[in-house]
Scaffold this motif. Structure first.
Motif, short mmCIF file in Angstrom:
data_model
loop_
_atom_site.label_atom_id
_atom_site.label_comp_id
_atom_site.label_asym_id
_atom_site.label_seq_id
_atom_site.Cartn_x
_atom_site.Cartn_y
_atom_site.Cartn_z
N LYS A 15 0.79 -1.08 0.26
CA LYS A 15 -0.35 0.18 0.12
C LYS A 15 0.86 0.88 0.11
N ARG A 16 0.11 2.22 -0.10
CA ARG A 16 1.37 3.57 0.02
C ARG A 16 1.58 3.70 1.23
N GLY A 17 3.39 4.35 0.55
CA GLY A 17 3.93 4.64 2.24
C GLY A 17 5.12 4.48 2.33
N PHE A 69 5.88 14.14 5.21
CA PHE A 69 7.31 14.96 4.57
C PHE A 69 7.06 15.40 2.88
N LEU A 70 6.12 13.98 2.30
CA LEU A 70 5.78 14.13 1.37
C LEU A 70 4.91 15.11 0.59
N SER A 71 3.47 14.47 1.91
CA SER A 71 2.40 14.72 1.58
C SER A 71 2.54 15.92 1.94
N SER A 99 10.01 11.21 -9.58
CA SER A 99 10.62 11.45 -10.03
C SER A 99 11.73 12.37 -9.14
N MET A 100 11.48 12.67 -8.31
CA MET A 100 12.15 13.41 -6.78
C MET A 100 13.36 12.72 -6.31
#
Length: 128
Positions: A15-17, A69-71, A99-100
């Motif tokens: 899942k996301r994370g 941070f990313l959110s 891409s980051m």
């Protein structure tokens, strides 16, 4: 004479994370790694909304803080400024975050093992 090996490996769906993946990678390439006393492993992820990074493994809060941070840096949802939302509100943010960090890593091989630092581990942040 140069010596090369190439593998296509499969990671479990996540899942996301931010997720630890070093062990999955090592298990799938162990037979080839054992043949190298010195080398370089290039690990490439064929996914447009996930990426690879090496980060701390000692404290799971690091992965939580990375997601926080990313959110904040790349917002999601209907109020976000993205036009590309073909697969949902998290679609374009996933591509930007990928891409980051990038889709590949180079990791030294020493005595048949991936030579990561004491607290380092490979992680893949799937972003959507």
């Amino acid at each position: 004479m140069a010596k090369w090996a190439q593998h296509e490996i499969r990671l479990r769906p996540h899942k996301r994370g931010c997720h630890l993946i070093t062990e999955q990678i090592q298990k799938q390439i162990a037979s080839s790694l054992s043949g190298y006393s010195v080398g370089l492993a290039n690990i490439f992820l064929q996914h447009t909304s996930a990426s690879l990074t090496i980060n701390e493994n000692a404290d799971p809060d690091v992965r939580v803080d990375m997601e926080t941070f990313l959110s904040k840096v790349v917002p999601e949802g209907r109020s976000a400024p993205w036009i590309h939302t073909d697969e949902g509100d998290d679609d374009m943010p996933g591509h930007i975050k990928s891409s980051m960090f990038g889709a590949s890593l180079n990791v030294p091989i020493t005595q048949g093992q991936l030579n990561l630092g004491t607290w380092q581990v490979g992680t893949t942040p799937p972003f959507e």
